[in-house]
Design a protein around this motif. Structure first.
Motif, PDB file in Angstrom:
ATOM      1  N   SER A 204       0.843  -1.202   0.000  1.00 12.42           N
ATOM      2  CA  SER A 204       0.000   0.000   0.000  1.00 12.42           C
ATOM      3  C   SER A 204       0.875   1.248   0.000  1.00 12.42           C
ATOM      4  N   ALA A 205       0.368   2.301  -0.639  1.00 15.50           N
ATOM      5  CA  ALA A 205       1.078   3.583  -0.631  1.00 15.50           C
ATOM      6  C   ALA A 205       0.762   4.379   0.635  1.00 15.50           C
ATOM      7  N   TRP A 206       0.018   3.758   1.564  1.00 15.83           N
ATOM      8  CA  TRP A 206      -0.341   4.420   2.814  1.00 15.83           C
ATOM      9  C   TRP A 206       0.264   3.656   3.993  1.00 15.83           C
ATOM     10  N   SER A 207       0.845   4.380   4.920  1.00 18.48           N
ATOM     11  CA  SER A 207       1.321   3.741   6.156  1.00 18.48           C
ATOM     12  C   SER A 207       0.592   4.358   7.336  1.00 18.48           C
ATOM     13  N   PHE A 208       0.249   3.508   8.294  1.00 19.11           N
ATOM     14  CA  PHE A 208      -0.546   3.939   9.449  1.00 19.11           C
ATOM     15  C   PHE A 208       0.377   4.440  10.544  1.00 19.11           C
ATOM     16  N   ASP A 209       0.026   5.583  11.107  1.00 17.58           N
ATOM     17  CA  ASP A 209       0.736   6.098  12.276  1.00 17.58           C
ATOM     18  C   ASP A 209      -0.157   5.853  13.487  1.00 17.58           C
ATOM     19  N   ARG A 210       0.208   4.848  14.263  1.00 21.67           N
ATOM     20  CA  ARG A 210      -0.619   4.410  15.384  1.00 21.67           C
ATOM     21  C   ARG A 210      -0.900   5.565  16.354  1.00 21.67           C
ATOM     22  N   ALA A 211       0.160   6.320  16.680  1.00 25.36           N
ATOM     23  CA  ALA A 211       0.028   7.352  17.717  1.00 25.36           C
ATOM     24  C   ALA A 211      -1.040   8.379  17.368  1.00 25.36           C
ATOM     25  N   SER A 212      -1.069   8.807  16.100  1.00 22.18           N
ATOM     26  CA  SER A 212      -2.036   9.855  15.757  1.00 22.18           C
ATOM     27  C   SER A 212      -3.257   9.295  15.018  1.00 22.18           C
ATOM     28  N   GLY A 213      -3.263   8.002  14.748  1.00 21.86           N
ATOM     29  CA  GLY A 213      -4.457   7.359  14.200  1.00 21.86           C
ATOM     30  C   GLY A 213      -4.767   7.705  12.748  1.00 21.86           C
ATOM     31  N   GLN A 214      -3.773   8.164  12.003  1.00 18.79           N
ATOM     32  CA  GLN A 214      -4.000   8.469  10.580  1.00 18.79           C
ATOM     33  C   GLN A 214      -2.946   7.784   9.704  1.00 18.79           C
ATOM     34  N   TYR A 215      -3.283   7.734   8.439  1.00 12.25           N
ATOM     35  CA  TYR A 215      -2.348   7.213   7.437  1.00 12.25           C
ATOM     36  C   TYR A 215      -1.622   8.369   6.744  1.00 12.25           C
ATOM     37  N   TYR A 216      -0.359   8.143   6.351  1.00 16.92           N
ATOM     38  CA  TYR A 216       0.314   9.112   5.479  1.00 16.92           C
ATOM     39  C   TYR A 216       0.650   8.426   4.152  1.00 16.92           C
ATOM     40  N   TYR A 217       0.694   9.251   3.103  1.00 14.39           N
ATOM     41  CA  TYR A 217       0.879   8.756   1.745  1.00 14.39           C
ATOM     42  C   TYR A 217       2.355   8.767   1.359  1.00 14.39           C
ATOM     43  N   HIS A 218       2.787   7.719   0.681  1.00 13.10           N
ATOM     44  CA  HIS A 218       4.153   7.667   0.141  1.00 13.10           C
ATOM     45  C   HIS A 218       4.121   6.967  -1.213  1.00 13.10           C
ATOM     46  N   ALA A 219       4.471   7.707  -2.260  1.00 10.99           N
ATOM     47  CA  ALA A 219       4.509   7.118  -3.603  1.00 10.99           C
ATOM     48  C   ALA A 219       5.573   6.020  -3.662  1.00 10.99           C
ATOM     49  N   TYR A 220       6.599   6.135  -2.817  1.00 11.50           N
ATOM     50  CA  TYR A 220       7.687   5.144  -2.804  1.00 11.50           C
ATOM     51  C   TYR A 220       7.709   4.434  -1.441  1.00 11.50           C
ATOM     52  N   LEU A 221       8.807   4.418  -0.733  1.00 14.09           N
ATOM     53  CA  LEU A 221       8.908   3.672   0.525  1.00 14.09           C
ATOM     54  C   LEU A 221       8.149   4.378   1.659  1.00 14.09           C
ATOM     55  N   PRO A 222       7.737   3.623   2.685  1.00 10.67           N
ATOM     56  CA  PRO A 222       7.195   4.267   3.891  1.00 10.67           C
ATOM     57  C   PRO A 222       8.200   5.271   4.484  1.00 10.67           C
ATOM     58  N   GLN A 223       9.487   5.044   4.240  1.00 16.60           N
ATOM     59  CA  GLN A 223      10.523   5.987   4.714  1.00 16.60           C
ATOM     60  C   GLN A 223      10.649   7.204   3.822  1.00 16.60           C
ATOM     61  N   GLN A 224       9.782   7.317   2.804  1.00 17.05           N
ATOM     62  CA  GLN A 224       9.802   8.465   1.873  1.00 17.05           C
ATOM     63  C   GLN A 224       8.419   9.110   1.806  1.00 17.05           C
ATOM     64  N   PRO A 225       7.943   9.729   2.917  1.00 18.93           N
ATOM     65  CA  PRO A 225       6.607  10.350   2.895  1.00 18.93           C
ATOM     66  C   PRO A 225       6.528  11.479   1.872  1.00 18.93           C
ATOM     67  N   ASP A 226       5.400  11.517   1.141  1.00 18.06           N
ATOM     68  CA  ASP A 226       5.223  12.575   0.139  1.00 18.06           C
ATOM     69  C   ASP A 226       4.989  13.929   0.799  1.00 18.06           C
ATOM     70  N   LEU A 227       5.714  14.923   0.327  1.00 13.24           N
ATOM     71  CA  LEU A 227       5.475  16.304   0.764  1.00 13.24           C
ATOM     72  C   LEU A 227       4.169  16.798   0.134  1.00 13.24           C
ATOM     73  N   ASN A 228       3.486  17.677   0.851  1.00 11.90           N
ATOM     74  CA  ASN A 228       2.214  18.221   0.364  1.00 11.90           C
ATOM     75  C   ASN A 228       2.447  19.543  -0.349  1.00 11.90           C
TER      76      ASN A 228
ATOM     77  N   GLN B  28       3.571  26.764   2.167  1.00  8.95           N
ATOM     78  CA  GLN B  28       4.786  26.761   3.004  1.00  8.95           C
ATOM     79  C   GLN B  28       5.763  25.677   2.544  1.00  8.95           C
ATOM     80  N   VAL B  29       5.224  24.558   2.116  1.00  3.79           N
ATOM     81  CA  VAL B  29       6.086  23.476   1.613  1.00  3.79           C
ATOM     82  C   VAL B  29       6.783  23.933   0.335  1.00  3.79           C
ATOM     83  N   ALA B  30       5.983  24.499  -0.576  1.00  2.00           N
ATOM     84  CA  ALA B  30       6.561  24.963  -1.835  1.00  2.00           C
ATOM     85  C   ALA B  30       7.665  25.981  -1.558  1.00  2.00           C
ATOM     86  N   ALA B  31       7.395  26.917  -0.645  1.00  2.00           N
ATOM     87  CA  ALA B  31       8.386  27.964  -0.351  1.00  2.00           C
ATOM     88  C   ALA B  31       9.660  27.351   0.229  1.00  2.00           C
TER      89      ALA B  31
END
Ligand code: GLC
Ligand code: MG
Length: 529
Positions: free
Chosen positions: A150-174, A179-182
């Motif tokens: 899956s391109a989504w990994s679950f973060d138990r502590a905060s109860g949400q998934y984050y998206y990663h087009a590649y590895l779970p160790q490579q979370p996609d920037l938004n 602010q991210v673009a800047a």
């Protein structure tokens, strides 16, 4: 005469995979000082610019494509002072320096992500792509990671998934967050100020995903022997319209610096889609990488059609470019075999458009066997046995004799292939008809003939598996004839009579020829003046 052309149009780019180019400190991993010590090889080869794959601080989950600080150098490669010395040494030799820019994702160890994942109310929560679980508690949708799963990994502590087009160790920037673009554009400025001449922009087609998170449709052509990511058609996760504004913003930063800075985009897309990456009024990438030579069938008719289709699709004023290999794809000498790899070299360096060479291809390196216990690529580890792993094309550069081929004094991070001795820079310099000598001869000719570097292109024919085309500049006219076949062919010279000025066999030919005898897998450059 050629002043109106930029260095990135008339020149040739050489990709350095820094972990495997040259180790200077005996840790088995290549580094910046190692690159400096080998610049003279690149000067004598005749290239114009080096593009160095990522050298930033990184946990190396994806060997540098997981960046934990966009404005520093990983200690395994050296320091900022070493980098400044590399820029100075390259520029002193007339070589340009292009860095890799990885905007789609950071490392999960980047302070931004650590802060983002710390809680749902973190000020940087919206710097990455977080979503609630679906109704059944699973991932928000069916999107699959390029590296499998899956391109989504679950973060138990905060109860949400984050998206990663590649590895779970490579979370996609938004990138929808200004602010991210800047912050990411500041990273470009940091390196431009240090003197870099441009960037190769990683995985640009992944920069945005569908905001509504709709599922990707299944791909009916997928087979279990293919990459799992290909089991879906990635209509919702790739090549979204928003990407073009982000590219324009990157290009504006490049253009705000003096000198001709270049932006090159990595996008594996069909030709028609790729053209949009030049941007409206060419305000996007100067060079959206054209990877189609790596996937087109290797015969004269298919290559002729590809060149024609690509040339016809180019936007007005758009400059073409061609690629035969990189650190992600099977090496050209393995894909085509040693004889046709020479034809490919002649094609790459005589087509209209900026060529990019991958380190080691100039000596005909092939995909190296990797014993199971030496596998390093996370893709191979996550999806084993399908031949997806990229370690075979990332083994150390083969410089000369000795246990480590002159790459390092220690055991390299990836093994050298057995019997590599004929395929080294040193042995090929002694051998007058070697692949290295062919690359040097082709680059020398390309540098001295504007017809080849900046001239026009005209298709002539693609019969009997021989591709013939012309290149011309002002009064100068050259024909290139490439025999894609392992049988000899006769070729009538366009216009009657000509003189072969370079054969891919690197031997002497009669001074005037018509017809020209093309030996099996021979390519020739014919002076038509
Ligand atoms: C690009 C790189 C590849 C990397 C991926 C994720 O395709 O060329 O090596 O793994 O992006 O950054
Ligand atoms: Mg080292």
């Amino acid at each position: 005469m050629t002043d109106e052309y930029r260095w990135w149009q008339s020149g040739t780019i050489y990709q350095i995979y820094p972990r495997s180019f040259q180790d200077s400190d005996g840790d088995g991993v290549g580094d910046l000082n190692g690159i400096v010590s080998r610049l003279d090889h690149l000067v004598s080869l005749g290239i114009t610019a080096i593009w160095i794959s990522p050298i930033y601080p990184s946990p190396m989950a994806d060997f540098g494509y997981d960046v934990s600080d966009y404005a520093n150098i990983d200690p395994v490669f050296g320091s900022l002072a070493d980098f400044d010395a590399l820029i100075a040494a390259a520029h002193a030799r007339g070589l340009r320096v292009i860095l890799d820019y990885v905007p789609n994702h950071s490392s999960d160890q980047h302070p931004w992500f650590i802060e983002s994942r710390s809680s749902r109310s973190s000020a940087k929560r919206n710097w990455y792509v977080w979503r609630d679980p679906s109704a059944d508690g699973g991932p928000p949708n069916n999107w699959i990671s390029e590296f499998g799963g899956s391109a989504w990994s679950f973060d138990r502590a905060s109860g949400q998934y984050y998206y990663h087009a590649y590895l779970p160790q490579q979370p996609d920037l938004n990138w929808r967050n200004p602010q991210v673009a800047a912050a990411m554009l500041d990273a470009l400025r940091f390196w431009f100020e240090r003197g870099v001449d441009g960037f190769r922009v990683d995985a640009i087609h992944h920069l945005f995903e569908d905001e509504d998170l709709q599922d990707n449709p299944p791909n009916p052509e997928w087979l279990p022997t293919m990459s799992p990511a290909r089991s879906l058609i990635r209509t919702r996760t790739m090549d979204q319209p928003e990407v073009h504004d982000a590219i324009i913003a990157m290009r504006r930063v490049a253009d705000s610096f003096p000198g001709d800075r270049v932006m090159i985009g990595e996008a594996y897309l069909p030709i028609t889609r790729l053209m949009a990456y030049y941007g409206v009024d060419l305000g996007g990438f100067q060079l959206p990488f054209n990877f189609h030579l790596m996937s087109t069938a290797w015969n004269a008719a298919a290559v002729a059609t590809l060149v024609e289709t690509y040339e016809a699709a180019l936007p007005a004023g758009g400059w073409p470019n061609w690629v035969l290999g990189n650190h992600d794809r099977s090496r050209v000498a393995s894909r085509l075999g040693p004889a046709q790899a020479r034809i490919a070299a002649m094609l790459l360096l005589t087509l209209r458009g900026t060529p990019t060479l991958y380190q080691g291809d100039e000596i005909g390196m092939t995909d190296a066997p990797i014993p199971p216990e030496r596998v390093r690529d996370p893709w191979e580890k996550r999806v084993p046995g399908l031949g997806l792993g990229r370690d075979p094309v990332r083994t150390p550069m083969q410089w000369g004799e000795g246990a480590q081929a002159g790459f390092s004094s220690a055991e390299p991070w990836l093994p050298l292939p057995p019997n590599f001795e004929p395929t080294t820079v040193a042995s090929q310099l002694r051998q007058p008809t070697s692949m290295l000598q062919l690359y040097r001869a082709l680059l020398k000719l390309r540098r001295s003939e504007p017809a080849l570097s900046i001239g026009g292109y005209r298709a002539v024919s693609a019969d009997e598996n021989v591709l013939v085309f012309e290149r011309f500049y002002q009064e100068r006219k050259l024909a290139i004839a490439l025999n894609f076949d392992d049988h000899a062919k006769q070729l009538s010279v366009p216009g009657g009579t000509g003189r072969v000025i370079l054969s891919s066999h690197l031997d002497e030919r009669p001074s005037l020829e018509d017809p020209v005898e093309l030996r099996p897998s021979e390519g020739v450059i014919i002076d038509l003046n």
